[in-house]
Write an enzyme that holds these catalytic residues in place. Structure first.
Site, short mmCIF file in Angstrom:
data_model
loop_
_atom_site.label_atom_id
_atom_site.label_comp_id
_atom_site.label_asym_id
_atom_site.label_seq_id
_atom_site.Cartn_x
_atom_site.Cartn_y
_atom_site.Cartn_z
N GLU A 221 -47.34 -16.37 -29.98
CA GLU A 221 -47.76 -17.56 -30.72
C GLU A 221 -49.05 -18.12 -30.15
O GLU A 221 -49.15 -19.32 -29.87
CB GLU A 221 -46.66 -18.62 -30.68
N GLU B 229 -39.80 -14.10 -35.96
CA GLU B 229 -38.81 -15.08 -35.54
C GLU B 229 -38.30 -15.84 -36.76
O GLU B 229 -38.99 -16.72 -37.27
CB GLU B 229 -39.41 -16.08 -34.54
#
Ligand SMILES: *[C@@H]1O[C@H](CO)[C@@H](O)[C@H](O)[C@H]1NC(C)=O
Ligand SMILES: *[C@@H]1O[C@H](CO)[C@@H](O)[C@H](O)[C@H]1NC(C)=O
Ligand SMILES: *[C@@H]1O[C@H](CO)[C@@H](O)[C@H](O)[C@H]1NC(C)=O
Ligand SMILES: *[C@@H]1O[C@H](CO)[C@@H](O)[C@H](O)[C@H]1NC(C)=O
Ligand SMILES: *[C@@H]1O[C@H](CO)[C@@H](O)[C@H](O)[C@H]1NC(C)=O
Length: 658
Positions: A203, A282
């Site tokens: 991320e 995710e």
């Protein structure tokens, strides 16, 4: 993983030094094969490798191919460092039995290089379960794990810029990746292993701060370190599409992280990357908890709807988490709320990482598990062998045990290493552990031979990182923690330049002790929010406006060997802590259980020298999962470090109450 600040965002996490066993490298275990070939249907591995292995996972079209056969990835996140090694197989089989064909794990740098230059990867290297692996080696992993998986010794280098192309930081990453990837490279699919894809950082788009450009040179360097160290399988990055694509690299597959609005998020990804497969790296099945929050849950129905939509959209998916497990000992991460730039917005995570995932913290099947199984069965038309659901592991509530011994703080400190320092120092800067500093636990600042007049005012400049107990001559002077509002007062991180009246007594040649707890380093935020030093270091400590200097500093790391050598246990007195309490549990047959801590106040529990879990009566977590592999036949020693009021006994339960 990361934390959800607004509606769309990400989540993230990090481990303790005391947990030697689970450190063993995960990858090993996740590999393929198993079962005899007597069954009619091929195993997953047989199916994808029949005819020989020619190519790995490729993203050259709008769907994935593995070895030139179309594949939809149905993956579940399971972090080996959050599950006892003895249960890896059980959890993996449960995951496979739900119809999943892959498992995803992070690799926490802080567990594998606990001291600078000292590596610990356990052993292993076999293929034993019929699953492919998505590997996320970081170096930063977020994951609600201490410091996002980064080793705290990095903080000894002043000016180091972690998660950037900073030379000093990258030098450490390079050393670590060399060691790690040496073990990983032979486990890749085209080398005969199970790893089919590898993530670059984590991320990274989340580091975007206003108009400042993201350091994509850093991502590029991580990519080059991977390929330069023998990584040949598909590489990818992962971020939330609606947050933009600043964390991506040209030619590298971008994947999506989210919980809701799958069509919205995947459409954005599709526009960005029209000719590539859609992958949700995710898909958040539930959520994690900070201390004092309400336990987060998400219904199986809501969860199932989004999963259906992802699959309907021809997406591949990794369910984060499929099985959350436990943040053993001191290894929980934390968040920083909003845009705070110091410890003010600090929010530590609980020990349980149940996550309201399809498999519970203790490995039980949930409604969500059944949902996953049902939905995948409907979508997956591949004719391959699917193993049956393993039986559950039995849990028991052991009989209550009485506390039989205690050690005062003074007795603990007498058995610890003492350092002298003119100034206050954070734990990371202590010259201990082969000059890697102190990573976890508590740190005590002690000042002897001071006169303390009546109603003296103790002042701590800046913020404590993260909680402090103030004692004079061994007597607790700070307030007992009872309500959430107490966290706004002296003794906790929220209050800057906090003061405490030491009371109406007058002392000559007294001893002042400040016991500071590291409640877990932040694992997610903007780069400027990673101010991670723990202890007292933001300013001076003053007594009635006089700066105190020349301290004795005592690190309390609670390492196993030290705990097991503790002496001078006394009969418990039930007076106020901080103290270490002891009880013995006799076990005929080790079984899983939960330690019920509802009668205790704040602290942590240790089992046979292993720091198991933190607790806090304010919740939400009230019980600590104690898996059978941590118990032994016969006598087991349970210790509880309590900040305030102890109970006279320790109870057990079969199921947690949140
Ligand atoms: C995918 O495309 C790349 C770049 O064109 C090529 O090098 C690679 O061989 C392709 N992979 C497969 C499995 O076709
Ligand atoms: C101390 O650290 C060095 C590397 O910095 C390492 O080579 C050495 O083995 C370490 N010593 C111990 C006792 O761990
Ligand atoms: C999914 O793939 C199928 C078969 O390739 C195709 O017919 C369908 O249109 C795709 N769905 C979406 C939403 O792209
Ligand atoms: C624990 O202590 C209680 C109260 O002192 C006592 O009644 C009980 O017998 C003790 N239990 C054991 C197992 O010693
Ligand atoms: C406890 O665990 C053992 C295996 O360690 C198992 O054989 C036994 O059935 C379990 N006991 C109970 C009561 O479940």
């Amino acid at each position: 993983m990361t934390v959800r600040v607004a509606q769309t965002t990400s989540r993230c996490n990090v481990p303790p030094i005391t947990m030697r066993t689970p450190v063993t490298l995960c990858i090993v275990l996740f590999v393929v094969m198993a079962e005899s070939s007597s069954a009619v249907l091929p195993s997953l591995y047989e199916y994808y490798t029949s005819g020989g292995i020619k190519t790995g996972l490729d993203d050259n079209q709008t769907y994935f191919k593995l070895n030139n056969k179309q594949i939809t990835i149905y993956s579940g996140a399971l972090h080996y460092f959050r599950v006892p090694q003895a249960y890896w197989r059980d959890r993996l089989r449960k995951l496979r039995a739900a119809g999943l064909n892959a498992v995803e794990t992070y690799v926490p740098w802080n567990l594998h290089e606990p001291q600078e230059g000292v590596f610990d990867f356990g052993s292993g290297g076999t293929k034993e379960e019929d699953l492919f692996v998505l590997l996320r080696p970081g170096p930063y992993i977020c994951s609600e794990w201490e410091f996002g998986g980064l080793p705290s010794w990095l903080l000894r280098y002043e000016g180091i810029k972690i998660r950037t192309s900073d030379k000093q930081y990258m030098g450490f990453v390079e050393n670590y990746f060399k060691k790690l990837l040496e073990l990983v490279a032979p486990l890749q699919f085209t080398k005969g292993g199970a790893i089919i894809a590898i993530q670059i950082e984590n991320e990274y788009g989340g580091t975007k701060d206003g108009d400042n450009p993201v350091d994509t040179g850093y991502l590029q360097q991580i990519k080059e370190l991977l390929t330069g160290n023998g990584i040949v399988e598909l590489l990818y990055t992962s971020d939330t599409p609606s947050n933009g694509f600043s964390g991506t690299l040209p030619g590298v597959l971008a994947t999506a992280n989210f919980q809701d609005q799958p069509i919205f998020e995947l459409s954005i990804l599709k526009i960005f990357q029209p000719n590539k497969p859609l992958m949700v790296m995710e898909y958040w099945t539930g959520w994690f908890d900070h201390w004092t929050e309400k336990h987060h849950t998400r219904s199986a129905a809501a969860f199932g709807l989004v999963l259906e939509e992802i699959l309907f959209f021809n997406g591949s998916v990794n369910m984060y988490m499929f099985h959350g497990g436990t943040n053993w000992g001191f290894l929980n991460g934390a968040n920083i709320k909003g845009l705070f730039s110091d410890n003010e917005g600090y929010q530590p995570d609980v020990t349980s990482y149940d996550y309201d995932a399809p498999l519970s913290e203790a490995g039980d099947y949930t409604d969500k598990y059944q949902k996953v199984k049902e939905i995948i069965a409907k979508h997956n038309t591949l004719e391959i062998r699917q193993p049956p659901m393993p039986e559950l592991i039995k849990r028991v509530a052991y009989p209550t045990v009485n506390v039989t011994g205690e050690l005062s703080l003074d007795e603990l400190l007498k058995q610890s290493e003492v350092l002298n320092s003119e100034k206050l120092l954070p734990m990371e800067l202590l010259n201990i552990n082969n000059n890697s500093g102190q990573s976890y636990g508590y740190i005590v600042y002690k000042k002897s031979n001071i006169d303390i007049p009546k109603n003296s005012i103790l002042k701590i400049e800046g913020r404590v990182c993260d909680t402090v107990l103030a004692l004079v001559n061994g007597q607790l002077k700070s307030k007992v923690l009872k309500t959430q509002e107490d966290l706004d007062g002296f003794g906790y991180w929220k209050l800057k330049d906090s003061t405490l009246n030491l009371g109406p007594d007058e002392y000559k040649s007294a001893t002042l002790e400040l016991v500071v707890e590291n409640w877990g380093r932040v694992n997610y935020g903007k780069l400027y929010q990673f101010k991670q030093h723990k202890g007292l270091w933001q300013g001076n400590v003053l007594l009635n406006d006089d700066i105190l200097s020349n301290w004795q500093i005592i690190p309390l790391e609670f390492k196993k060997a030290w705990i097991q050598n503790l002496k001078s246990w006394r009969t418990p007195t039930s007076t106020i802590g901080p103290k270490l309490y002891k009880a013995l549990l006799n076990v005929d047959e080790p079984n899983d259980t939960f330690v019920d801590l509802r009668d205790w106040n704040k602290g942590f529990v240790v089992i046979n020298g292993f720091v198991l879990a933190r607790y806090l009566t304010l919740g939400p977590q009230q019980m600590a999962y104690l898996p059978a592999p941590l118990l032994r036949k016969g006598e087991n020693e349970i210790l509880i470090f309590e900040h305030f009021f102890p109970s006279e006994s320790i109870k057990f339960a079969t199921d947690p109450t949140f």
